[in-house]
Design an enzyme around this catalytic site. Structure first.
Site, PDB file in Angstrom:
ATOM      1  N   GLY A   1       0.711  -1.122   0.060  1.00 18.65           N
ATOM      2  CA  GLY A   1       0.134  -0.153   0.043  1.00 18.65           C
ATOM      3  C   GLY A   1       0.823   1.121  -0.048  1.00 18.65           C
TER       4      GLY A   1
ATOM      5  N   ARG B   1       1.474  -5.897  -4.874  1.00 21.29           N
ATOM      6  CA  ARG B   1       1.609  -6.623  -3.774  1.00 21.29           C
ATOM      7  C   ARG B   1       1.894  -8.151  -4.089  1.00 21.29           C
ATOM      8  NH1 ARG B   1      -0.692  -4.491   0.643  1.00 21.29           N
ATOM      9  NH2 ARG B   1      -2.133  -2.904   0.502  1.00 21.29           N
TER      10      ARG B   1
ATOM     11  N   ASP C   1       5.478  -8.087   6.099  1.00 19.24           N
ATOM     12  CA  ASP C   1       5.671  -9.105   5.054  1.00 19.24           C
ATOM     13  C   ASP C   1       6.600  -8.714   4.018  1.00 19.24           C
ATOM     14  OD1 ASP C   1       3.835 -10.715   6.323  1.00 19.24           O
ATOM     15  OD2 ASP C   1       2.142  -9.932   4.954  1.00 19.24           O
TER      16      ASP C   1
ATOM     17  N   LYS D   1       8.206   0.736   5.996  1.00 21.32           N
ATOM     18  CA  LYS D   1       6.806   1.437   5.255  1.00 21.32           C
ATOM     19  C   LYS D   1       5.529   1.027   5.647  1.00 21.32           C
ATOM     20  CE  LYS D   1       4.485   0.090   2.633  1.00 21.32           C
ATOM     21  NZ  LYS D   1       3.437  -0.726   1.849  1.00 21.32           N
ATOM     22  N   THR D   2       4.507   1.753   6.059  1.00 20.92           N
ATOM     23  CA  THR D   2       3.246   1.463   6.008  1.00 20.92           C
ATOM     24  C   THR D   2       2.500   2.565   6.913  1.00 20.92           C
ATOM     25  OG1 THR D   2       1.459  -0.064   6.650  1.00 20.92           O
ATOM     26  CG2 THR D   2       3.276  -0.318   8.098  1.00 20.92           C
TER      27      THR D   2
ATOM     28  N   ASP E   1      -0.286   2.071   8.392  1.00 18.51           N
ATOM     29  CA  ASP E   1      -0.801   1.454   9.377  1.00 18.51           C
ATOM     30  C   ASP E   1      -0.220   1.225  10.702  1.00 18.51           C
ATOM     31  OD1 ASP E   1      -2.412   0.743   7.459  1.00 18.51           O
ATOM     32  OD2 ASP E   1      -1.868  -1.507   7.386  1.00 18.51           O
TER      33      ASP E   1
END
Ligand code: FBP
Length: 546
Positions: free
Chosen positions: A78, A142, A173, A199-200, A202
């Protein structure tokens, strides 16, 4: 060339701030050998070439000469604000080592490496994207990098382009996969280093070594701005309850951070709901109580923040989803190809307990829950309208309470989902600086011959010059977990820690926010002005490192 806004033009000229250790000539300081966070024997056996490496730190040093080299970069998963600054940091970092160095970007995620789709990232391209949001310079995807054939296909193109090192910018992941790839290339003596980058949006890729993943800062500030605007609207018109779902996949970090920023009436935290074993009815009752209490003061308005992954943490729904994941990929289901999944499932194809849970859900929600899975077989939580489910159940409960004389107000709900609008926002100063530093750090890890490392920057609640850049062996962050029925080495996902300072600060204030109108309106991300406004970290980081 695309037309640019005045702000974009001004931002293009922004020079990201770097830690002192990366500002001039750089030396490397190595620590003691490391161990994985758990399951040391198993992890060591699986990563004989990349296990036990030392932590490294970059400090000011002497000028050195470096042979020319080519580097590859991949954006994985993402979007998160700041990705382009990681790339510009790598670009500037390797050009400083040797101006003949070249950077190649693999297109649309890890699939670009496997399918040999790439482009050279030139100075002109980098300048177009400095301090911008999005991943559109090279795109993202992805594709999971985990098969030997993929690694072998990758090495062909890496050799063809003379690439000595590959940087994979991704979440837990993708960084686990970067570690597996680093080990594979090291075991085969292919001479290609692999470096990861955290990175993320979230915020769930964090641990003792990683203070925060990039993008979390900007995304939360963007959501907090619009939630603040909604709260001001709610407080002006005084007639709507706003149900706001926030991205973040499983973890509730984004919802919690936004709550600390805006002080809503209600913020649900999935991890707490799981810990307390709460049911959907418990959650609905909690919100309905807030509506009822505020109505007593004539306040028929409010805000409810809902983490995207909430439903997966409600024990009964979690059990239902687990069975649905199996049943919806079973041969019986594939053979039946029913038009109406819910009707088929309720026709004797689910256990009695889970059938009862499914039957108790509103029809549109049951249909979403039994819809298509993502490529990894997961429920696509971003597509599930939890905010609508909750508001309709709250409305039903309040109607009952009205008849019973327990609720005397009005209830009118509006719904929002904030996710995609924050993922590509122009990076805050924090993310612009942090990402650029991560990129330069990655270039130094490469120059120093490291593989299987993730670029890190610590001390991030201090001014950028005092940040500490370096690298952590990815094996240090691994433990063994069950995935698709098999034990696999993975980086542990960080969910909200209910004993952590950010959650405790929220829990200490939420009762007051529930009843009072204690809203904060944070306003937009500021780029120009006093440092305490423009360089402010998230509340989460501030509480965690105070
Ligand atoms: P990453 O974990 O790859 O950083 O992606 C995060 C995220 O934005 C989640 O918050 C959200 O659930 C998911 O991506 C949405 O996925 P998609 O972009 O495939 O719709």
């Amino acid at each position: 060339m695309a037309k640019k806004s005045t702000l974009q033009i001004a931002r293009a000229a922004y020079s990201p701030k770097l830690p002192l250790g990366l500002q001039g000539n750089v030396s490397i300081k190595e620590g003691e050998p490391t161990q994985s966070v758990a399951d040391q024997e198993e992890v060591k056996k699986l990563f004989p070439n990349t296990y036990g490496l030392p932590l490294v730190e970059f400090v000011p040093g002497e000028q050195k000469a470096y042979a020319p080299m080519n580097v590859g970069v991949i954006l994985s998963g993402g979007q998160a604000p700041g990705g382009h600054n990681v790339i510009s940091g790598i670009f500037d970092g390797i050009k400083r080592l040797n101006p003949a160095n070249k950077l190649y970007g693999f297109l649309l995620g890890p699939g670009g490496l496997v399918d040999h789709k790439y482009m050279e990232i030139t100075a002109e391209i980098v300048d177009e994207y400095r301090n911008t949001g999005g991943f559109d310079m090279i795109g993202s995807g992805r594709t999971k990098l985990e098969q030997e054939e993929q690694f072998e296909s990758g090495i062909q193109i890496l050799r063809e382009l003379g690439i000595k090192a590959l940087v994979i910018i991704g979440g837990d992941d993708s960084n686990t996969n970067a570690c597996v790839l680093a080990e594979y290339y090291a075991a085969k003596n292919y001479g290609v280093q692999v470096i990861g980058c955290p990175k993320t949006i979230d915020g769930d890729l964090k641990n003792d070594q990683i203070e925060t993943s990039f993008g979390f800062d900007t995304a939360c500030k963007t959501y907090s701005e619009v939630i603040g605007n909604i709260q001001r609207d709610a407080n002006s018109a005084k007639k709507y309850w706003h149900f706001i779902k926030l991205m973040g996949r499983s973890a509730s970090h984004i919802a919690l951070e936004c709550a600390l920023e805006v002080q809503p009436n209600v913020c649900l935290v999935s991890e707490e709901i799981q810990e307390k074993g709460q049911s959907l009815d418990d959650i609905v009752t909690y919100i309905a109580e807030a509506v009822t209490e505020r109505a007593k003061d004539g306040n028929n308005f409010g805000t409810v923040l809902i983490p995207e992954g909430l439903i997966e943490f409600i024990p009964a729904v979690k059990r239902l989803i687990a069975e649905l994941n199996d049943v919806l990929s079973s041969e019986a289901y594939l053979k039946a190809q029913p038009e109406d999944n819910v009707a088929w499932l309720l026709d004797g194809n689910l256990s009695a307990e889970n059938a009862a849970t499914l039957a108790s859900l509103p029809a549109s929600f049951a249909a979403q829950l039994t819809g298509e899975r993502d490529p990894h077989g997961n429920v696509q939580v971003s597509l599930i309208e939890t905010e609508k489910l909750l508001s309709s159940m709250v409305a039903a409960k309040l109607a009952e309470w009205k008849v019973a004389g327990k609720f005397n107000g009005k209830f009118s709900a509006l719904h929002h989902f904030f996710g995609y609008e924050g993922r590509c926002a122009a990076p805050s100063n924090f993310d612009a600086d942090y990402c650029y530093s991560l990129g330069v750090s990655a270039s130094q890890l490469i120059a120093n011959g490291k593989t299987g490392y993730m670029a890190i920057v610590k001390n991030t609640t201090k001014p950028a010059a005092e940040w500490v850049a370096g690298g952590v062996p990815i094996t240090m962050m691994l433990n063994m977990e069950k995935r698709n029925g098999q034990m696999k080495p993975v980086i542990r996902k960080a969910l909200v820690d209910l004993n952590g300072a950010p959650f405790k600060a929220f829990a200490a204030q939420r009762d007051e926010w529930k009843k009072q109108t204690a809203y904060v309106y944070p306003g937009p991300i500021q780029y120009f002005g006093p440092s305490e406004v423009c360089d402010k970290t998230t509340e989460t980081l501030r509480y965690e490192h105070q």
